[in-house]
Design an enzyme around this catalytic site. Structure first.
Site, PDB file in Angstrom:
ATOM      1  N   TYR A  40     -16.207 -25.802  16.811  1.00 55.09           N
ATOM      2  CA  TYR A  40     -15.910 -27.033  15.865  1.00 55.09           C
ATOM      3  C   TYR A  40     -15.049 -28.039  15.152  1.00 55.09           C
ATOM      4  CZ  TYR A  40     -19.858 -28.405  19.713  1.00 55.09           C
ATOM      5  OH  TYR A  40     -20.495 -28.627  20.817  1.00 55.09           O
ATOM      6  N   HIS A  98     -22.647 -19.245  21.560  1.00 55.16           N
ATOM      7  CA  HIS A  98     -21.825 -20.158  22.244  1.00 55.16           C
ATOM      8  C   HIS A  98     -21.628 -20.115  23.663  1.00 55.16           C
ATOM      9  CE1 HIS A  98     -19.527 -23.370  20.383  1.00 55.16           C
ATOM     10  NE2 HIS A  98     -19.842 -24.120  22.654  1.00 55.16           N
TER      11      HIS A  98
END
Length: 257
Positions: A40, A98
């Site tokens: 992010y 992730h």
């Protein structure tokens, strides 16, 4: 064993200090779960926003994720320390793999996660976007308990086998995109339940997930939406409501591999 708070704030897209004030507002409102990720590229502003809230660090359940290009053991150890520096903390409560792609090597990657737990830099291990087979493999390889599996989950993308697996093995499911990017407001079954309870379709989607024991991390920026999301999990849906949403046949996956 670490327990994941049932409501958290997703921070993907909160990229600037101004946008990240939502994190400060959320914590001051009573949120205690903040979710971010290396990919992010906002860990620094999220960390600053957490500090601005002046909520004791031990009261904040902070999660981040190691991206797929950094899952070789040395990269896991290095990038996690970099994440801690950006977040301004000595530890994270939950560190996720992730996605199990690219540099993910189950024995080596998960051994590095165990090392971070042993060193006190990570309180608990999670995985994200795994299949049942990948979850079984992780459970076999990890020394630390698997605490959470984060996955896309909403009325338009249902994977009950993942919930069954989590219940069987005693870890939490954390739903990202629980509002289907806003598309839940166009799902007839969700709208019908919302009208019945005089609430929004978004609130119904969160209540439906909460009724299944799923933790939710919707993103929100306005105080109104933050409060609505926090309160949604207390909406009492009956069995008929839940069954109606379970029966939604249309499928939309927002984030395929």
């Amino acid at each position: 064993m670490t327990r994941v708070p049932h409501v958290g704030l997703g921070t993907m897209g909160l990229d600037t200090p101004a946008e990240a004030t939502a994190v400060t507002t959320a914590l001051e409102m009573g949120y205690r779960h903040v979710d971010t990720a290396q990919i992010y590229e906002n860990e620094a502003v999220v960390g600053d926003a957490i500090e601005a809230a002046e909520t004791p660090r031990d009261d904040v359940f902070l999660a981040t994720k190691v991206w797929a290009d950094s899952l070789a053991p040395d990269d896991v150890l290095r990038t996690t320390r970099e994440s801690l520096d950006r977040l301004g903390t000595d530890y994270v409560d939950l560190l996720y793999v992730h996605r199990p792609i690219e540099t993910y090597d189950p024995p080596e990657t998960l051994a590095a996660f165990d090392e971070l737990v042993d060193d006190g830099l990570v309180r608990a291990v999670g995985v994200s976007n795994f299949t049942v087979a990948e979850l079984d493999e992780a459970l076999d390889l990890l020394d630390a308990p698997l605490v959470a599996h984060q996955t896309e989950y909403h009325p338009l993308f249902q994977r009950p086998e993942l919930l069954e697996h989590a219940e069987e093995h005693g870890y939490s499911v954390v739903a990202y995109s629980p509002l289907a990017g806003g598309q839940v407001r166009d799902v007839a079954e969700v709208v019908s339940v919302a009208e019945k309870h005089d609430v929004t379709p978004e609130s119904v989607s969160l209540a439906w997930l909460a009724a299944k024991g799923v933790c939710v991390i919707p993103k929100a920026s306005s105080e109104r939406h933050l409060r609505a999301n926090l309160e949604a999990v207390d909406i009492d849906l009956d069995a008929e409501d839940i069954a109606a949403i379970d029966a939604v046949e249309r499928e939309v996956e927002l984030y395929p591999e």
